[in-house]
Each structure stands twice: as C-alpha cells, then as structure tokens.
Design an enzyme around this catalytic site. Structure first.
Site, mmCIF file in Angstrom:
data_model
loop_
_atom_site.group_PDB
_atom_site.id
_atom_site.type_symbol
_atom_site.label_atom_id
_atom_site.label_comp_id
_atom_site.label_asym_id
_atom_site.label_seq_id
_atom_site.Cartn_x
_atom_site.Cartn_y
_atom_site.Cartn_z
ATOM 1 N N SER A 133 5.149 5.122 -1.226
ATOM 2 C CA SER A 133 4.280 5.435 -2.368
ATOM 3 C C SER A 133 3.371 6.630 -2.105
ATOM 4 C CB SER A 133 3.417 4.206 -2.690
ATOM 5 O OG SER A 133 2.588 3.884 -1.580
ATOM 6 N N GLU A 134 3.644 7.403 -1.065
ATOM 7 C CA GLU A 134 2.717 8.449 -0.638
ATOM 8 C C GLU A 134 2.316 9.420 -1.746
ATOM 9 O OE1 GLU A 134 4.520 6.978 3.190
ATOM 10 O OE2 GLU A 134 5.127 7.212 1.103
#
Length: 272
Positions: free
Chosen positions: A135-136
């Site tokens: 999910s960076e």
C-alpha cells in the site's frame, strides 16, 4: 545466538525460522531483521541443512516493515535514506540469493516488505484467508525490492502497485503466480515443510546449482540492475517525503497507527 524476535529449529534436513513478534503482527524491525539474517546464514552454512522454511507466529506472517521504528529514527536526506534502504534491500534479497532453497509459509497478512520477502523466497505456500499487497503509494512511501513485475508481468504489477491494493486474496495470488499453493488455514506450514523435505531429499549439489541457474536466467535479463534502479527511485521517494506521508506521520503521532491507516485507506473506500 541470543534470540528475542525469532525462533529457530532444525527438523531433519530442514531449517525453520519463525518470526516471533506476534503482538505487532511480526513487523520487521531492526532486531528481527538482524536475527533472521543470522539464522539464515547459519542454516546456509550448516551442511546438514538442505532447505529452509520461513513462517510467522500468531495471526500473521508479517505486516511488513515496522513503521513506528522507522518514524522514530528520524531519517533525513538522500544519503541516510540510501543507506537504510540498501540494508532493507539486502535483507529482502538474501532469500533469493541463499544457496539453499527457501520456502515461505504465509497466513493472515503478508504485506509490504513482508510481501517482498515472500516473493524473494523460492517457493511460497499461502493459507486460505491470507491477504497480500503493498500500500506504499497510498501514503507517499516506496517499494524497496521491486520484485513483483518479474512474477506477474506489467499489467498486474501496475494494477496492484499503483493502486496500493493490499487486499489481494490467496486465490488471486495463486492465479497471478505470487504463490505456489493455497491450502486450508493452519496447513500452510505442513505443506511448506513437505516441499522443503522433497527438495532436501534431492541431490544437494544439483539443487544448489539448478537454483543458481534459474536465478542466473533472471540476472541475464538484467533483473538485478532493474531492482537497483528501483532502489534509486525508492530513495528519491523517501527522501522527498511528500505531503501524504507528512500527514500520515502526523496522524500516527497524534492519534496512533490505526487512525493513520484509516486515513490512508479512506479515499479508496467505495460507497455501497
């Protein structure tokens, strides 16, 4: 070796490394990374060990790098970030580079850096109910080891990484080639051990050299150079520290990590 964050054991010719920070979903902090590296090197050098299994205690394989520890270190500037990310990159890639076959048995959550760690292992077995993803991009962070495109191709990699989807389920992970097998919850370690024992029973020189030959195929396609170029990109993203991450960190400091994650994901929730 004094162990506080992992457990290790030898099961016949298979070395087993257990991530053991269940209270924080086996988040990867400096201590656990150092201990895992030591254990992996020990098993790699032990002639009686012919395969290595990695799994996590408690409710998850791992939720990824420990964001609380990272924030507390107050890393600033390109040079500091480059050193930190190079260390993280080397930690992740050591499973790929290990001369003996490595098998990840994952369950619960296999996210972010832990997802990259599982990709770096030679084989991965997933329990039903496991959630994968990175999910960076949702909070202005970066991917340390850009392995995913080498496993799933550009279309799927872009979908998963550019949306930051961290809810990929085990059946889709199997379909994409991220994992080798999906088994009922609670059976992932047994299946991983079965695969490890099969590889351990084979001729060790043939196994080592065949793994090396497969890896060299990717090296000849410049995989390592591509990963290092992505590491440069990761350094620029982290050193840039955009407004999304500043807000994420502010909420985390003032309201806690759960609130920060809720803020991160709120923009991606679809109306019923």
């Amino acid at each position: 070796m004094a162990e506080t964050c992992i457990k290790t054991r030898a099961d016949g010719q298979v070395g087993v490394i257990t991530l053991d920070r269940p209270q924080v979903l086996n988040a990867l902090n400096g201590a656990i990374m150092e201990e895992v590296t030591g254990a992996l090197r020990h098993f790699a050098a032990a002639p009686e060990i012919r395969a290595i299994v990695l799994h996590g205690a408690g409710r998850a394989f791992s939720a990824g790098f420990d964001m609380k520890e990272s924030a507390a270190r107050n890393i600033e500037g390109v040079e500091q970030w480059r050193a930190v990310l190079q260390y993280d990159f080397d930690f992740l890639m050591q499973f790929w580079d290990c001369p003996k076959p490595t098998v990840a048995a994952v369950h619960g959550y296999c996210l972010a850096g832990a997802f990259e760690m599982a990709l770096s292992c030679d084989l991965t077995v997933a329990a039903e109910g496991t959630r994968f993803g990175e999910s960076e991009v949702r909070f202005g962070s970066s991917i340390v080891a850009m392995l995913l495109p080498w496993f799933v191709g550009p279309k799927a990699a872009k979908e998963l990484l550019l949306t930051g989807n961290d809810q990929v389920d085990a059946p889709r992970a199997l379909q994409l080639g991220i994992v080798n097998h999906v088994v009922p919850a609670g059976q992932e370690l047994d299946k991983a051990m079965q695969l490890a024992r099969d590889m351990a029973a084979a001729a060790p020189l043939s196994v080592t050299l065949t793994k090396r030959a497969i890896n060299r195929t990717y090296e000849m396609m410049n995989m390592r150079q591509a990963l290092l170029a992505s590491l440069d990109t990761s350094t620029m993203i982290e050193a840039g520290a955009g407004p999304e991450r500043a807000e994420f960190n502010r909420i985390r400091r003032e309201q806690g990590l759960k609130a920060a994650i809720d803020w991160r994901d709120a923009r991606f929730r679809r109306a019923p």
